[in-house]
Design an enzyme around this catalytic site. Structure first.
Site, mmCIF file in Angstrom:
data_model
loop_
_atom_site.group_PDB
_atom_site.id
_atom_site.type_symbol
_atom_site.label_atom_id
_atom_site.label_comp_id
_atom_site.label_asym_id
_atom_site.label_seq_id
_atom_site.Cartn_x
_atom_site.Cartn_y
_atom_site.Cartn_z
ATOM 1 N N LEU A 92 0.564 -0.793 -0.131
ATOM 2 C CA LEU A 92 0.057 -0.311 -0.126
ATOM 3 C C LEU A 92 1.195 1.445 -0.003
ATOM 4 O O LEU A 92 1.185 2.095 -0.932
ATOM 5 C CB LEU A 92 -1.132 0.101 1.124
ATOM 6 C CG LEU A 92 -2.176 1.440 1.450
ATOM 7 C CD1 LEU A 92 -3.212 1.478 0.539
ATOM 8 C CD2 LEU A 92 -2.793 1.598 2.618
ATOM 9 N N THR A 93 1.572 1.093 0.968
ATOM 10 C CA THR A 93 2.338 2.841 1.540
ATOM 11 C C THR A 93 3.298 2.861 0.073
ATOM 12 O O THR A 93 3.887 1.801 -0.560
ATOM 13 C CB THR A 93 3.698 2.366 2.685
ATOM 14 O OG1 THR A 93 2.320 2.312 3.394
ATOM 15 C CG2 THR A 93 4.281 3.480 2.903
ATOM 16 N N GLY A 146 2.342 7.686 2.495
ATOM 17 C CA GLY A 146 2.283 6.989 4.024
ATOM 18 C C GLY A 146 1.217 6.839 4.641
ATOM 19 O O GLY A 146 0.107 6.184 4.342
ATOM 20 N N ARG A 165 -4.699 -4.085 12.849
ATOM 21 C CA ARG A 165 -4.837 -2.997 14.028
ATOM 22 C C ARG A 165 -4.593 -3.745 15.445
ATOM 23 O O ARG A 165 -3.637 -3.675 16.557
ATOM 24 C CB ARG A 165 -5.191 -2.221 14.221
ATOM 25 C CG ARG A 165 -4.698 -0.578 12.725
ATOM 26 C CD ARG A 165 -5.194 0.294 12.274
ATOM 27 N NE ARG A 165 -5.251 0.879 11.532
ATOM 28 C CZ ARG A 165 -5.612 2.032 10.646
ATOM 29 N NH1 ARG A 165 -6.954 2.046 10.672
ATOM 30 N NH2 ARG A 165 -4.779 2.222 9.264
ATOM 31 N N GLN A 173 10.972 0.525 46.313
ATOM 32 C CA GLN A 173 9.487 1.574 45.921
ATOM 33 C C GLN A 173 9.507 2.189 44.651
ATOM 34 O O GLN A 173 8.960 1.783 44.137
ATOM 35 C CB GLN A 173 9.167 1.979 47.050
ATOM 36 C CG GLN A 173 8.635 1.206 48.306
ATOM 37 C CD GLN A 173 7.662 1.890 49.322
ATOM 38 O OE1 GLN A 173 7.807 3.733 49.504
ATOM 39 N NE2 GLN A 173 7.050 1.324 50.256
ATOM 40 N N ILE A 201 14.820 -0.151 34.554
ATOM 41 C CA ILE A 201 15.021 -1.742 35.579
ATOM 42 C C ILE A 201 16.211 -1.945 35.873
ATOM 43 O O ILE A 201 16.878 -3.004 36.726
ATOM 44 C CB ILE A 201 13.889 -2.817 35.869
ATOM 45 C CG1 ILE A 201 12.053 -1.678 36.150
ATOM 46 C CG2 ILE A 201 14.401 -3.560 36.808
ATOM 47 C CD1 ILE A 201 11.203 -2.117 36.272
ATOM 48 N N GLU A 254 1.314 0.068 10.088
ATOM 49 C CA GLU A 254 -0.737 -0.004 10.049
ATOM 50 C C GLU A 254 -1.605 1.026 11.034
ATOM 51 O O GLU A 254 -2.277 0.621 10.753
ATOM 52 C CB GLU A 254 -0.663 -1.962 10.913
ATOM 53 C CG GLU A 254 -0.255 -2.933 10.142
ATOM 54 C CD GLU A 254 -0.685 -4.273 10.446
ATOM 55 O OE1 GLU A 254 -1.606 -4.075 10.541
ATOM 56 O OE2 GLU A 254 0.266 -5.598 10.096
HETATM 57 N N1 COS Z 1 -13.569 0.070 6.606
HETATM 58 C C1 COS Z 1 -14.569 0.336 5.467
HETATM 59 N N2 COS Z 1 -14.318 1.282 4.129
HETATM 60 C C2 COS Z 1 -13.601 2.323 5.281
HETATM 61 C C3 COS Z 1 -12.605 2.001 6.311
HETATM 62 C C4 COS Z 1 -12.979 1.375 7.420
HETATM 63 N N3 COS Z 1 -12.208 0.723 8.283
HETATM 64 N N4 COS Z 1 -12.295 3.999 6.418
HETATM 65 C C5 COS Z 1 -12.563 4.285 5.945
HETATM 66 N N5 COS Z 1 -13.428 3.630 4.449
HETATM 67 C C6 COS Z 1 -13.831 4.239 3.367
HETATM 68 C C7 COS Z 1 -14.434 5.295 3.348
HETATM 69 O O1 COS Z 1 -16.168 4.888 3.655
HETATM 70 C C8 COS Z 1 -14.710 6.007 2.524
HETATM 71 O O2 COS Z 1 -15.795 5.126 1.646
HETATM 72 P P1 COS Z 1 -17.143 6.730 0.820
HETATM 73 O O3 COS Z 1 -16.473 6.883 -0.254
HETATM 74 O O4 COS Z 1 -17.762 5.447 0.099
HETATM 75 O O5 COS Z 1 -17.433 6.921 2.183
HETATM 76 C C9 COS Z 1 -13.533 5.391 2.210
HETATM 77 O O6 COS Z 1 -13.232 4.553 2.782
HETATM 78 C C10 COS Z 1 -12.050 6.465 2.166
HETATM 79 O O7 COS Z 1 -12.125 6.999 3.084
HETATM 80 P P2 COS Z 1 -12.736 8.555 3.844
HETATM 81 O O8 COS Z 1 -12.901 9.160 3.490
HETATM 82 O O9 COS Z 1 -11.839 8.377 5.860
HETATM 83 O O10 COS Z 1 -10.593 8.812 3.549
HETATM 84 P P3 COS Z 1 -8.941 9.330 3.665
HETATM 85 O O11 COS Z 1 -8.683 9.572 2.949
HETATM 86 O O12 COS Z 1 -9.686 10.392 4.194
HETATM 87 O O13 COS Z 1 -8.219 8.336 4.450
HETATM 88 C C11 COS Z 1 -7.286 7.459 6.723
HETATM 89 C C12 COS Z 1 -8.245 7.941 5.918
HETATM 90 C C13 COS Z 1 -6.762 8.391 6.913
HETATM 91 C C14 COS Z 1 -7.534 7.457 8.396
HETATM 92 C C15 COS Z 1 -6.384 6.218 6.096
HETATM 93 O O14 COS Z 1 -5.901 7.275 4.738
HETATM 94 C C16 COS Z 1 -5.327 5.801 6.702
HETATM 95 O O15 COS Z 1 -5.807 4.889 7.438
HETATM 96 N N6 COS Z 1 -4.223 6.168 7.119
HETATM 97 C C17 COS Z 1 -2.906 5.035 7.037
HETATM 98 C C18 COS Z 1 -2.524 4.436 6.388
HETATM 99 C C19 COS Z 1 -1.782 2.987 7.360
HETATM 100 O O16 COS Z 1 -2.220 2.344 7.684
HETATM 101 N N7 COS Z 1 -0.608 2.365 6.537
HETATM 102 C C20 COS Z 1 -0.223 1.925 7.026
HETATM 103 C C21 COS Z 1 0.453 1.024 6.049
HETATM 104 S S1 COS Z 1 0.107 -1.031 5.845
HETATM 105 S S2 COS Z 1 1.164 -1.377 7.165
#
Ligand code: COS
Length: 384
Positions: free
Chosen positions: A124-125, A130, A244, A280, A338, A364
């Site tokens: 994904l990244t 990121g 997560r 303590q 510790i 994640e």
């Molecule tokens: N489950 C199902 N659908 C989800 C969801 C979830 N947990 N979270 C969001 N969605 C859906 C939303 O409902 C939205 O759909 P609609 O457009 O149909 O309403 C769509 O996905 C986009 O969601 P959102 O608008 O919340 O997206 P954003 O771009 O604002 O970003 C964050 C969301 C920041 C939360 C997301 O980009 C994120 O988790 N970033 C971190 C990435 C990450 O964890 N990277 C680690 C790499 S893997 S090791």
């Protein structure tokens, strides 16, 4: 429960014994050699550890979320490198296929992921995407019944070991956000796919991450996850919700290990004429670590049970990841304190855990992304 109580207890006991007797003694050498030995990988296959979260019909153990987090509490008791090796097959490298794959895609890949014959990875990244995952730029252009991928993925866990990647790419160049993203199952030997040099990391040696590059990489149209374009971002988010919770459970296991080690050290080590555990100020550190670790364990179990009941646990998974990973950071810091001077010396292993756990607050979804997810969900619910 997918397993009856007796079978679950037996599985947890077997894994606990395997961790204690087989993995813990290898921790230093795995870090030194930056590799998990082949015979250990074979034993993990035999124990079914590559497929504990894959449904039984595809050859896995089909654990419920509660069962999975209990298993992760055990697997967390040793260096995270061991867990990472099996982590992607059960987690981010397989859950996209399980959640949204076609029946044909499930049949083709899940049994081999479950047996550990192949490793799955999650891409994904990117260098420029990121935390803002929806801004990813890797493109997938439809051409002559195939997709042509171009772009670079970064910090991809288990990339050197992987036979398949769940790759997130933009199929709609006109859309800049989440809706234009699709997911693909890309086989590692696809022409045009190459790997960068292994990253040199702060910790977690034995786990490998690299860049994954796509240069006019042609894949069949059947590689589109679920056969539907534009659903990839949602797939990624669902996979991460689950991941997560798992990472939070691993953090609990790691904290329990560090607390046990610190307690033993504090009871053995004498200063001012008595074991330091009797002072303590040392007791305060032990007690804070215990209380926080226990709180995280309870949270993780609660969120896992809710998920098993069919509730959407995006908020709770965020709370668990946020609290448990920050908690294990504090616990590791106190463990070093510790141990004192010994805590800073590699021979004792504590400094290695201190470096290893630092990643948990980042991958994640960083702590700050969890805060954002939790608060956004709170506001959304209040407005509904
Ligand atoms: N489950 C199902 N659908 C989800 C969801 C979830 N947990 N979270 C969001 N969605 C859906 C939303 O409902 C939205 O759909 P609609 O457009 O149909 O309403 C769509 O996905 C986009 O969601 P959102 O608008 O919340 O997206 P954003 O771009 O604002 O970003 C964050 C969301 C920041 C939360 C997301 O980009 C994120 O988790 N970033 C971190 C990435 C990450 O964890 N990277 C680690 C790499 S893997 S090791």
């Amino acid at each position: 429960m997918a397993l009856d109580q007796q079978t679950l207890d037996a599985l947890l006991e077997t894994v606990a014994r395997f961790v204690r007797n087989r993995l813990v003694p290898l921790e230093a050498s795995v870090a030194e050699n930056d590799a998990v030995p082949e015979d250990v990988i074979a034993e993990m296959r035999d124990l079914g550890l590559f497929g504990f979260a894959i449904p039984e019909e595809y050859g896995g153990l089909g654990l419920t979320m509660e069962e999975e987090v209990r298993l992760a509490f055990e697997l967390g008791q040793t260096s995270p490198a061991f867990r990472s090796l099996i982590g992607t097959n059960n987690g981010i490298g397989a859950q996209g296929i399980i959640a949204d794959g076609t029946e044909e895609q499930k049949q083709r890949y899940l049994p081999r992921l479950a047996s550990g014959e192949i490793i799955g990875s999650f891409a994904l990244t990117e260098p420029g995407a990121g935390s803002d995952a929806a801004s990813l730029k890797t493109s997938a252009r439809r051409e002559d019944g195939e997709y042509v991928l171009n772009g670079t993925k970064r910090y991809i866990t288990n990339a050197p070991e992987a036979s398949i990647f769940t790759v997130f790419a933009r199929t709609d160049p006109a859309s800049r956000g989440a809706n234009g993203v699709s997911a693909f199952i890309v086989e590692a030997d696809s022409p045009g796919l190459s790997l960068g040099k292994p990253d040199r990391k702060m910790g977690q040696r034995g786990t490998h991450t690299t860049d994954v590059m796509f240069d006019d990489c042609r894949i069949p149209a059947s590689a589109l996850l679920g056969g539907v374009e534009g659903q990839g971002f949602k797939t990624a988010m669902k996979v991460l919700d689950r991941g997560r919770l798992h990472i939070a459970a691993v953090s609990v296991g790691l904290s329990e290990r560090l607390i046990a080690d610190s307690l033993r050290y504090a009871m053995d080590r004498s200063q001012f004429g008595k074991p330091i555990a009797e002072f303590q100020l040392i007791q305060a550190m032990l007690a804070d670590s215990k209380a926080e670790s226990y709180a995280a364990r309870c949270m993780v179990l609660d969120a896992a049970r809710r998920r098993d009941r069919g509730e959407r646990v995006s908020t709770e998974a965020g709370c668990c990841k946020l609290f448990a990973t920050e908690m294990v950071g504090r616990v590791a810091d106190r463990a070093v304190q510790i141990y004192g001077g010994a805590g800073y010396i590699a021979d004792y292993g504590v400094e290695r855990f201190y470096r290893d756990v630092r990643l948990l607050r980042i991958y994640e979804g960083t702590t700050q992304i969890q805060q954002l997810v939790i608060a956004r969900n709170m506001i959304r619910e209040a407005q509904a």
